[in-house]
Design an enzyme around this catalytic site. Structure first.
Site, PDB file in Angstrom:
ATOM      1  CE  LYS A  29      -7.169   5.695   0.405  1.00 42.32           C
ATOM      2  NZ  LYS A  29      -8.711   4.749  -0.116  1.00 42.32           N
ATOM      3  CB  THR A  77      -9.713   2.366  -4.878  1.00 48.89           C
ATOM      4  OG1 THR A  77      -9.600   1.063  -5.168  1.00 48.89           O
ATOM      5  CG2 THR A  77      -9.133   2.960  -5.924  1.00 48.89           C
ATOM      6  CD  GLU A 136      -8.593  -5.264  -0.282  1.00 48.87           C
ATOM      7  OE1 GLU A 136      -8.360  -4.261   0.569  1.00 48.87           O
ATOM      8  OE2 GLU A 136      -9.003  -5.605  -0.478  1.00 48.87           O
ATOM      9  CG  ASN A 180     -11.186  -7.966  -0.346  1.00 51.64           C
ATOM     10  OD1 ASN A 180     -11.589  -6.813   0.282  1.00 51.64           O
ATOM     11  ND2 ASN A 180     -10.279  -8.608  -0.539  1.00 51.64           N
ATOM     12  CB  SER A 232     -20.114  -4.957   7.821  1.00 53.85           C
ATOM     13  OG  SER A 232     -20.523  -5.357   7.240  1.00 53.85           O
TER      14      SER A 232
END
Lengths: 410, 410
Positions: B184, B195, B282, B405, B410
């Site tokens: 992953k 990561t 990403e 990003n 959040s």
């Protein structure tokens, strides 16, 4: 690409004359049309010079030229800077173009070619149209003046959105002296531009031996403490010229106690210019100051600070105004500086997010989030290993950076 | 954030059983709801293990746990991996959570806690809700199977847009063996995710001493040769398990000539997984392979390649499909590898843009521009210093990266 950065200062500062320095800017039409792209500076006899140059293994011919001149230790009588073409990756023909430029300026100023410093910034990999450059020099020489600082700062711009200048006053042995600086740079710059140039001029009477440590230390704390995207260039140059016109006794050592005020003025000018470059970072919407304390040395602190400043994940978190301190934990861990994780603390603005290596239960996250909404963001990291501290500056990583660097087609 | 990457492979590959390996995935609801976030693997007695772990100074407790187990040199009987919480920057409580996890799995599998490897990936700086994790393990243990590879690969995902698996067949002494891998990672991942995790399983009968050099060399050429954004994490882990179920004689040395086919299969699986991670980078729209030749060593070539692969200016040029080789000149110059600029050549696809350090007059720029419009872009650099060569992989830097990003709150 010509929009003014939201972080641009209100206006170009008033730079007073520096006795012994005359400047002129003009159009050589090297790449740009309808804007100045060439700077000539003439310096009084006996001008001392020191500088720092890119350590790139693909350094451009003008960098090699300046390095050779600095090695000879002679004085400086002239400076020629062009924008639009970096004269980089140009081989022997590029070296010949530098020599031709220096010789043309020397003939006008009345000195040797080895007293003329040369810089270029712009496209990498195309030959410099040097005949157009030398053809424009006589017109500039006719217009040399003590006051052309805004024009000089504008002529060296590439994708910069505003000219950059700074000034500070000092005194040596009771005699007033002035320190003026101009600079350019805003990323290692689209479309393939060579980055950072800075020229500082003073009338202080210092030997080259005294200037060298001053410029080295000053650059470490200013231009070597900023980053837009981590990409240093083929042409990075910072030169410090001291004409000696001020009427104090000549000083031969950087450590001389009479230089205290001068050192502070020089560092203020360099730091001011460095911060202006970051504020003009491609796509920048926020200026970010990162202070690292508790490292074994100032160098280790700067290394950690630059790792944080170069992290795309930290820079995007700042763009997103996200108090995401976990990303900072990850970066300081991988920066190549050893420390005890249990002594790690992290602040966002005035609010401590982590202490003893874990989340601070008292962290006021809403307050940190409010801090991050401002145009100036402060991050502090303490690693508890020693007395070393350093501050570095960067900008956030935004859609604007991608637009400037990816959406452009050459 | 859940959109499939334009570079996603068509489907998850068919991974055959690996004798001695049973897997199960399930929901511990550590952060995500309605998707599996926990993997349990049970391994045959006598399973040998080797691995590489992040060198981060802020490595997470599970990384410390795995490092200690690898140091003891015992076999492995179990593996537990959770997604959604990295158990990083969690201090003593985090270490206790790892121990508790290993003990719970050991009780189910019937082995010592020091035979159970543990990994975590997800948010940094929050304590792991370990009770929820251990409560979910018995249900997984009841469902262990030889075929749950797609479920296993899916359970360890964070912001990955697709599960990653690879398989290859080999033979040792005429006996067929299989190598399966899952992984992953797709950036050091929003919102503050740890990561890269990779687990490779084989039924080959190899000692840990033989596995260690194989995994080190394989990781150097695969996971250490990729980069999405240069941000390595607190949790990076790659483990290689060899159950020894295959009926060839046990091999104790990595250099044994009977391992030729196995080495190739292992490297193929690791490289395939590494490329899948980059393809899921990403915001990635292009997979970029960068080959550096003519360096003094393979390590120097990889260093240069990774500098190019991490350069925001190169990555945005690729996103913009701009054959901007001047940016590559600048990066290779500042990468810290010395070479003679006059020997530098650069290719974009099949077309040489620069030779002998300057623009190649025969450069077919339109052909290079066409190459860059494809989903797979190839860059080659030759520096004429020696026999060292390496290939690294990266993706382009796009608005998608900024969206994932920065635009997230959040």
């Amino acid at each position: 690409m010509t929009a003014i950065s939201p972080l641009a200062p209100a206006r170009f500062p008033d730079l007073p004359p520096v006795p012994g320095v005359r400047l002129a800017a003009g159009e050589a039409r090297l790449r740009y049309k309808g804007r100045p792209d060439l700077l000539l500076a003439a310096l009084a006899p006996e001008t001392a010079v020191a500088g720092t140059l890119t350590r790139s293994h693909t350094a451009a011919p003008p960098v090699h030229w300046c390095r050779a001149l600095l090695g000879e230790g002679k004085g400086a009588r002239g400076l020629v800077v062009n924008a639009g073409n970096a004269n980089a990756a140009t081989g022997e023909q590029g070296h010949a173009a530098v020599r031709q430029t220096a010789e043309a300026a020397a003939a006008l100023v009345g000195c040797g070619a080895d007293e003329v410093y040369v810089s270029s910034t712009g496209v990498i990999g195309e030959q410099l149209p040097v005949d157009r450059l030398t053809a424009a020099l006589p017109g500039l020489h006719d217009r040399l003046s003590e006051s052309a600082w805004p024009e000089a700062a504008a002529a060296i711009m590439t994708t910069d959105t505003y000219p950059k200048g700074a000034t500070a006053a000092a005194e040596i042995d009771g005699v007033p002296v002035v320190v003026n600086g101009i600079a350019k740079g805003s990323g290692m710059i689209a479309p393939n531009m060579g980055t950072m140039l800075a020229y500082v001029f003073t009338d202080a009477n210092l030997s080259a031996a005294a200037l060298r440590p001053l410029v080295r230390r000053g650059v470490n704390r200013s231009f070597n403490a900023i980053t837009v995207d981590g990409d240093t260039s083929t042409n990075d140059t910072c030169l410090l010229f001291a004409t000696g016109a001020a009427r104090h006794r000549r000083i031969g050592r950087a450590g001389d106690s009479r230089l205290e005020s001068f050192r502070a003025a020089l560092e203020a000018v360099l730091t001011d210019l460095a911060r202006q470059i970051v504020r003009d970072g491609e796509g920048a919407a926020k200026l970010v100051a990162i202070t690292v304390r508790g490292a074994a040395s100032e160098a280790a602190a700067r290394k950690l600070g630059l790792a944080i400043a170069n992290s795309p994940l930290v820079k995007t978190a700042i763009a997103g105004e996200d108090p995401n301190w976990g990303r900072i934990v990850a970066v300081v861990g991988r920066a190549g500086v050893a420390f005890d994780q249990a002594r790690l603390s992290i602040w966002l603005g005035a609010d401590r997010a982590a202490a003893n290596g874990v989340a601070d239960p008292a962290f006021d996250e809403p307050a940190a989030a409010r801090h991050m909404k401002g145009q100036e963001v402060e991050i502090a990291v303490e690693i508890g290993s020693g007395p070393g501290a350093a501050t570095v500056w960067t900008c956030d990583l935004t859609h604007g950076y991608i637009e400037i660097n990816a959406d452009y087609r050459s």
